[in-house]
Design an enzyme around this catalytic site. Sequence first.
Site, PDB file in Angstrom:
ATOM      1  CD  GLU A 244      -3.038  -1.033   2.216  1.00  0.00           C
ATOM      2  OE1 GLU A 244      -2.736  -0.473   3.304  1.00  0.00           O
ATOM      3  OE2 GLU A 244      -4.131  -1.586   2.024  1.00  0.00           O
TER       4      GLU A 244
ATOM      5  N   GLY B  37      -8.145 -17.940  -5.075  1.00  0.00           N
ATOM      6  CA  GLY B  37      -9.423 -17.814  -4.384  1.00  0.00           C
ATOM      7  C   GLY B  37      -9.307 -17.581  -2.889  1.00  0.00           C
TER       8      GLY B  37
ATOM      9  CB  VAL C 190      -3.893 -12.861  -0.771  1.00  0.00           C
ATOM     10  CG1 VAL C 190      -3.347 -14.171  -1.323  1.00  0.00           C
ATOM     11  CG2 VAL C 190      -5.270 -13.076  -0.134  1.00  0.00           C
TER      12      VAL C 190
ATOM     13  CE1 TYR D  50     -12.455  -6.583  -0.673  1.00  0.00           C
ATOM     14  CE2 TYR D  50     -11.624  -4.409  -1.216  1.00  0.00           C
ATOM     15  CZ  TYR D  50     -11.513  -5.590  -0.507  1.00  0.00           C
ATOM     16  OH  TYR D  50     -10.468  -5.772   0.356  1.00  0.00           O
TER      17      TYR D  50
END
Length: 164
Positions: free
Chosen positions: A30, A99, A91, A135
């Site tokens: 990030e 997944g 992840v 999302y």
Amino acid sequence: MAADGIALRPARPGDVPLVLALIRELADFERLADAVVADEAVLTASLFGSAPAAEVVIAEADGEAAGFAVFFHTFSTFVGRRGLYLEDLFVRPAYRGRGIGARLMRHLAALAVERGCGRFEWTVLDWNAPALAFYRRLGAAPQPGWTVQRLEGDALRALAAGTV
């Protein structure tokens, strides 16, 4: 463990070094590495002390830590019930596309339903197009008209002291 080698489990006190490593990896992704001030002692107290502030689910793929989700409860006065707030979902790059993120989100949604929560919410960085698309595929919708506000550091202390 599922047939695909992916398993979810709640974090345990011995996982604190792993949780901190995942937090640092997320912060790097990030572009916020300098913002991480948490250490193992703070995380141990915050996650496993007498009044835990949050919970963590660890995702493992073939026995290796692949990612995590950090979440806690909120309360909605309009709904009159608590909600589940996803603080962080991450992840590791080597495990993406299997997944795992969706499995973590399903797990948290199921916890929210099981615990009688009226909402499951989170924020996402506006530049993170892959996360936004992920999302949307799950059915999440942005909340128009709302922006995140934050007090921290000197501003927080000034307000607490009544100097603003």
